[in-house]
Motif scaffolding. Structure first.
Motif, PDB file in Angstrom:
ATOM      1  N   GLN A   1      45.533  52.427  47.808  1.00 17.02           N
ATOM      2  CA  GLN A   1      46.240  52.067  46.571  1.00 17.02           C
ATOM      3  C   GLN A   1      47.064  50.801  46.761  1.00 17.02           C
ATOM      4  O   GLN A   1      47.095  49.925  45.888  1.00 17.02           O
ATOM      5  N   PHE A   2      47.694  50.684  47.924  1.00 16.18           N
ATOM      6  CA  PHE A   2      48.473  49.480  48.199  1.00 16.18           C
ATOM      7  C   PHE A   2      47.562  48.266  48.347  1.00 16.18           C
ATOM      8  O   PHE A   2      47.902  47.161  47.917  1.00 16.18           O
ATOM      9  N   ARG A   3      46.392  48.466  48.975  1.00 15.41           N
ATOM     10  CA  ARG A   3      45.440  47.354  49.110  1.00 15.41           C
ATOM     11  C   ARG A   3      44.988  46.859  47.753  1.00 15.41           C
ATOM     12  O   ARG A   3      44.939  45.645  47.488  1.00 15.41           O
ATOM     13  N   VAL A   4      44.659  47.790  46.851  1.00 20.26           N
ATOM     14  CA  VAL A   4      44.227  47.403  45.511  1.00 20.26           C
ATOM     15  C   VAL A   4      45.336  46.662  44.786  1.00 20.26           C
ATOM     16  O   VAL A   4      45.101  45.628  44.133  1.00 20.26           O
ATOM     17  N   MET A   5      46.577  47.172  44.907  1.00 21.45           N
ATOM     18  CA  MET A   5      47.696  46.500  44.263  1.00 21.45           C
ATOM     19  C   MET A   5      47.925  45.120  44.864  1.00 21.45           C
ATOM     20  O   MET A   5      48.226  44.152  44.150  1.00 21.45           O
ATOM     21  N   THR A   6      47.759  45.014  46.194  1.00 21.16           N
ATOM     22  CA  THR A   6      47.897  43.711  46.843  1.00 21.16           C
ATOM     23  C   THR A   6      46.845  42.739  46.344  1.00 21.16           C
ATOM     24  O   THR A   6      47.125  41.557  46.094  1.00 21.16           O
ATOM     25  N   MET A   7      45.624  43.221  46.191  1.00 18.61           N
ATOM     26  CA  MET A   7      44.562  42.355  45.682  1.00 18.61           C
ATOM     27  C   MET A   7      44.850  41.915  44.245  1.00 18.61           C
ATOM     28  O   MET A   7      44.541  40.783  43.859  1.00 18.61           O
TER      29      MET A   7
ATOM     30  N   LEU B   1      47.382  39.167  44.605  1.00 15.16           N
ATOM     31  CA  LEU B   1      46.764  37.951  45.119  1.00 15.16           C
ATOM     32  C   LEU B   1      45.810  37.325  44.109  1.00 15.16           C
ATOM     33  O   LEU B   1      45.636  36.101  44.086  1.00 15.16           O
ATOM     34  N   GLN B   2      45.191  38.152  43.284  1.00 12.30           N
ATOM     35  CA  GLN B   2      44.313  37.613  42.250  1.00 12.30           C
ATOM     36  C   GLN B   2      45.105  36.774  41.254  1.00 12.30           C
ATOM     37  O   GLN B   2      44.672  35.686  40.853  1.00 12.30           O
ATOM     38  N   ILE B   3      46.270  37.272  40.881  1.00 11.81           N
ATOM     39  CA  ILE B   3      47.138  36.485  39.993  1.00 11.81           C
ATOM     40  C   ILE B   3      47.542  35.188  40.678  1.00 11.81           C
ATOM     41  O   ILE B   3      47.517  34.106  40.077  1.00 11.81           O
TER      42      ILE B   3
ATOM     43  N   ARG C   1      44.512  32.736  40.777  1.00 12.28           N
ATOM     44  CA  ARG C   1      44.237  32.079  39.505  1.00 12.28           C
ATOM     45  C   ARG C   1      45.276  31.010  39.203  1.00 12.28           C
ATOM     46  O   ARG C   1      44.935  29.921  38.705  1.00 12.28           O
ATOM     47  N   SER C   2      46.530  31.319  39.510  1.00 10.73           N
ATOM     48  CA  SER C   2      47.570  30.327  39.234  1.00 10.73           C
ATOM     49  C   SER C   2      47.409  29.106  40.130  1.00 10.73           C
ATOM     50  O   SER C   2      47.557  27.964  39.676  1.00 10.73           O
ATOM     51  N   LEU C   3      47.066  29.329  41.421  1.00 12.10           N
ATOM     52  CA  LEU C   3      46.869  28.198  42.316  1.00 12.10           C
ATOM     53  C   LEU C   3      45.681  27.350  41.885  1.00 12.10           C
ATOM     54  O   LEU C   3      45.733  26.111  41.932  1.00 12.10           O
ATOM     55  N   THR C   4      44.620  28.007  41.477  1.00 13.68           N
ATOM     56  CA  THR C   4      43.443  27.265  41.025  1.00 13.68           C
ATOM     57  C   THR C   4      43.769  26.432  39.793  1.00 13.68           C
ATOM     58  O   THR C   4      43.400  25.247  39.705  1.00 13.68           O
ATOM     59  N   ALA C   5      44.444  27.045  38.843  1.00 14.96           N
ATOM     60  CA  ALA C   5      44.812  26.314  37.628  1.00 14.96           C
ATOM     61  C   ALA C   5      45.745  25.159  37.958  1.00 14.96           C
ATOM     62  O   ALA C   5      45.609  24.046  37.415  1.00 14.96           O
TER      63      ALA C   5
END
Length: 798
Positions: free
Chosen positions: A225-231, A234-236, A239-243
């Motif tokens: 559950q923590f791994r999924v939340m971490t992902m 990191l996904q947010i 996306r922000s870094l890419t933008a």
């Protein structure tokens, strides 16, 4: 976005942040001067203008030195500010735990405190060291660069400045979405940490009951559950870094394109406009001005992009800040302001008295039907009061139920949806100096709750908990009768003191507790003993060790009082730990001693020695209360108080209680029958184990060296082997790691070649092609570099 209280945590933090921003800004000015000097030196290559090589070289050298000094100074100021905040927060957290006292566990989780004081404060440290200075600097830098480029060409400078706020908008949009995600992320993290700590501390129990596999599965689920939340987090961030990369390099490409277009159209004429206060007396030619724009364009966006990359740190820091401030704002137990004289040190006796004491835990509720949801040590309805303490007294369970029913009616009748269950109700008991008062009863009957009220660990009780100064030489019978005749309003005639009115320092000095799991700190035996009294001499230390029957073991150690003790006394047996803890308590010289299941986790020999020490304390005139589940220990006490369902149902001497055949007799016989199992029907006579320390008991003492387990294995593995082992550990991840490295290299190459193709576009516009690139081809190459940079950045992080 952040709590202003952060700046009040340590003196000078705001000034240090301002100093770092000023150094960063001076470094930017030095960088601008450096670029201008380089362009000025290259200008003769593009146009026949007078050369000014010597001033330019001097400016380059000075700018390089200033840049180096300001970068070092900025790092130092940022580190100092972060360090001050970190130390101040940890000091405040520690002081808060001290203020909460032993009852802190009822308000906060130990794992949560450790995580907040550790990684949580590290995140706040990064916030002050990285994000906050960069936030201020990112506002100043584009304005400064605009002021430099606007005199050269206003449309180009305006284009660059207009693109810069897009990064801020992206950060703001991400912040709106990420706030809830970061809160859940930190919650999952602390939950997993708490579960891990709980399982680690209870690993022996898990293995004993073959429950380790189930605990491992639960931990796996929490970790997943923590791994999924971490992902998700990191996904947010991805996306922000890419933008932000797309905006940063796209904006730089747009600014360069406008500058080249202005040059081709002949609208760019900066000659004579730009000069550094006469240091560069000659103006820039149009082609040199475009070159300067290309070299400075990236600085418009790199700083803001770095701010965006620190956003993850900022959000973690703010989430940690909220949790830490919530902990710092937690209500503290209320203590009085009345100071007690030092009874224990002077040898004066102090009696303990409970008068109509009731207590309920905040989370101990029951519904109208009577279903219990009791807190610790609250397992039933409470009972009525108790008569004279020196007579056998009892309260039937039917009376207790009636009393509890009356309390429901008083609280609003049976129609109320819920009613709070009392852990203690109308408790009355007394303990006198020179006696051992045993407190017994079923689990959850309120025994530990009563002694925690006496020690001040729990607050908010109803009734009176008193410490009464005993006149010297007064006989027990006279004293008991006198106490029985004194009303609560007349308690001052006996110099009685309410527990709630006393300071925490007075309580901890005059009341000492030895629990079932006393804690020993890593260090030496001397360090642990001197916690009780820092000015104690070696002779006094040995006397307390002798009184606790642990001196022979200590003398057998090669270092004696300086023998090492590992964390939580892991290099000692349970009995040794407990006797050292008792020795530490004896050194305190308190007036009242509480032994709360102090013999529950030790062997029979250690139990005998501890009971001898307890008896010796009472014979010396101290007031001793002994909470125990072992009825045989209570049999040798001078006075026995029996709890059941949160009330005192009986009290008196052992023989009288057995003759009364009440609750105490039933508990004693039931436990005695269990202990007889294996004796082939033979009834062993009851032997007193609470004999005075001088009694003839053959006690086996462990002579093993405590130092043998004190030293741990030390690793002298060289760094190269550590790196090699780490690479082996991440073997399954080598492929994605290689792909990440490749994407990172491509991304950096794209970022490097974007201004290179900008220069190629400039030369193509001037009629001198580089690599045979035309103007459209060079501009297209810049756009491709910007797109590649954004895509590779995402792929690398992913």
């Amino acid at each position: 976005m952040f709590d202003k209280r952060l700046f009040s945590l340590a003196d000078g933090v705001g000034r240090l942040i301002a100093a770092k921003v000023a150094c960063q800004w001076l470094g930017l000015v030095a960088n601008i001067a450096f670029v201008v000097a380089v362009v000025r030196m290259l200008q003769p290559l593009f146009a026949p203008v007078p050369s000014a090589t010597a001033p330019c070289i001097a400016i380059i050298l000075i700018a390089a030195v200033v840049r180096f000094v300001t970068i070092r100074a900025a790092a130092r100021f940022g580190s100092e500010a972060a360090e001050r905040v970190k130390l101040a927060l940890r000091e405040k957290l520690f002081n808060k735990m001290l203020a909460l006292g032993p009852s802190y566990a009822q308000r906060v989780r130990a794992a949560g405190v450790v995580q907040s004081a550790g990684e949580g404060i590290e995140q706040i440290q990064s916030f002050f060291e990285l994000f906050l200075p960069q936030l201020c600097y990112a506002v100043l830098a584009p304005i400064t660069l605009f002021a430099v480029l606007a005199p050269i060409d206003l449309p180009t400078a305006a284009t660059l400045l207009a693109c810069a706020p897009l990064i801020v908008l992206i950060v703001g949009m991400v912040a709106m979405r990420a706030a809830r995600v970061f809160k859940k992320y930190w919650g999952k993290y602390t939950d997993m940490g708490a579960a891990f700590l709980d399982n680690l501390q209870g690993l022996e129990t898990l293995k004993t009951f073959d429950a380790d596999e189930r605990a491992a599965r639960v931990m796996d689920e929490k970790a997943e559950q923590f791994r999924v939340m971490t992902m998700n987090v990191l996904q947010i961030q991805l996306r922000s870094l890419t933008a932000m990369d797309a905006v940063a390099y796209g904006g730089a490409a747009a600014g360069i394109g406008v500058a080249v277009w202005r040059f081709v159209s002949g609208s760019l004429s900066p000659s004579g406009v730009f000069a550094l206060s006469g240091v560069l007396p000659l103006g820039l030619t149009p082609i040199a001005a475009v070159l300067l724009t290309i070299l400075l364009a990236a600085d418009f966006f790199i700083l803001l992009r770095q701010l965006g990359s620190y956003f993850h740190v900022a959000m973690n820091g703010m989430t940690s800040t909220k949790r830490i401030f919530a902990l710092l704002d937690a209500p503290e137990p209320e203590h009085g302001s009345k100071e007690l004289p030092e009874f224990g040190a002077s040898g004066r006796g102090v009696g303990v008295e409970f008068r109509g004491v009731s207590y309920r835990y905040a989370d101990a509720d029951v519904d109208a039907g009577g279903t219990a949801g009791a807190g610790p040590d609250a397992a039933g309805s409470a009972g009525a009061g108790v008569a004279s303490p020196r007579r056998i007294s009892s309260t039937s369970h039917s009376d207790m139920r009636n009393a509890d029913a009356d309390s429901v009616d008083e609280g609003g009748g049976a129609g109320d949806a819920r009613e709070t269950r009392y852990a203690l109700r109308n408790v009355a008991l007394r303990a006198l100096p020179g006696e051992v008062t045993a407190i017994v009863g079923p689990s959850g009957s309120g025994k530990s709750t009563a002694v925690q009220l006496l020690a001040g660990t729990l607050v908010g009780y109803e009734g009176d908990v008193l410490l009464s100064e005993m006149p010297s030489g007064m006989q027990d019978e006279v004293l008991g009768a006198m106490l029985s005749s004194v009303a609560p309003d007349d308690s001052e005639t006996l110099k009685s003191h309410q527990i709630r009115d006393l300071t925490a320092a007075s309580l901890t000095r005059e009341i000492s507790i030895v629990s079932a799991h006393s804690h020993l700190f890593a260090g030496t035996l001397r360090d642990n003993l001197l916690m009780a009294r820092a000015d104690a001499t070696d002779n006094e230390l040995w006397q307390t060790l002798e009184a606790a029957h642990i001196d022979d073991f200590v003398r057998a150690q090669s270092r004696g009082l300086d023998m090492p003790i590992t964390q939580d006394g892991a290099n000692l047996s349970g009995g040794q730990k407990q006797r050292i803890a008792i020795a530490r308590v004896l050194l305190r010289r308190s007036a009242v001693y509480i032994f709360d299941e102090a013999t529950s986790s030790v062997d029979a020999d250690s139990e005998t020695l501890i009971l001898q020490t307890i008896r010796a304390l009472a014979d010396a005139g101290a007031t001793v209360l002994m909470v125990t589940h072992r009825m045989a220990n209570a049999a040798d006490a001078d006075h026995v108080v029996v709890f059941d369902g949160g009330a005192v149902v009986e009290q008196g001497a052992h023989d009288d209680l057995m003759a009364a055949d009440g609750t105490y007799a039933k508990l004693f016989r039931a436990q005695e029958s269990v202990e007889r199992v294996g004796l082939s029907g033979r009834v062993a006579p009851r032997v007193s184990r609470m004999t005075h320390a001088s009694g003839a008991f053959a006690v086996s003492r462990m002579s093993g060296s405590a130092e043998s387990n004190a030293s741990g294995a030390k690793s002298d593995m060289p760094t190269t082997q550590v790196i090699a082992r780490l690479l082996r550990e991440v073997g399954p991840l080598r492929k994605p790691m290689a792909i990440a490295c490749a994407c990172g290299i491509l991304g950096h190459l794209a970022a490097t070649f974007l201004p290179v193709f900008g220069v190629a576009a400039l030369f193509a516009a001037a009629g001198a092609k580089v690599w045979n690139l035309s103007l459209p081809a060079a501009i297209a190459a810049m756009i491709i570099c910007a797109l590649i940079r954004g895509g590779m950045r995402y792929a690398e992080q992913y």
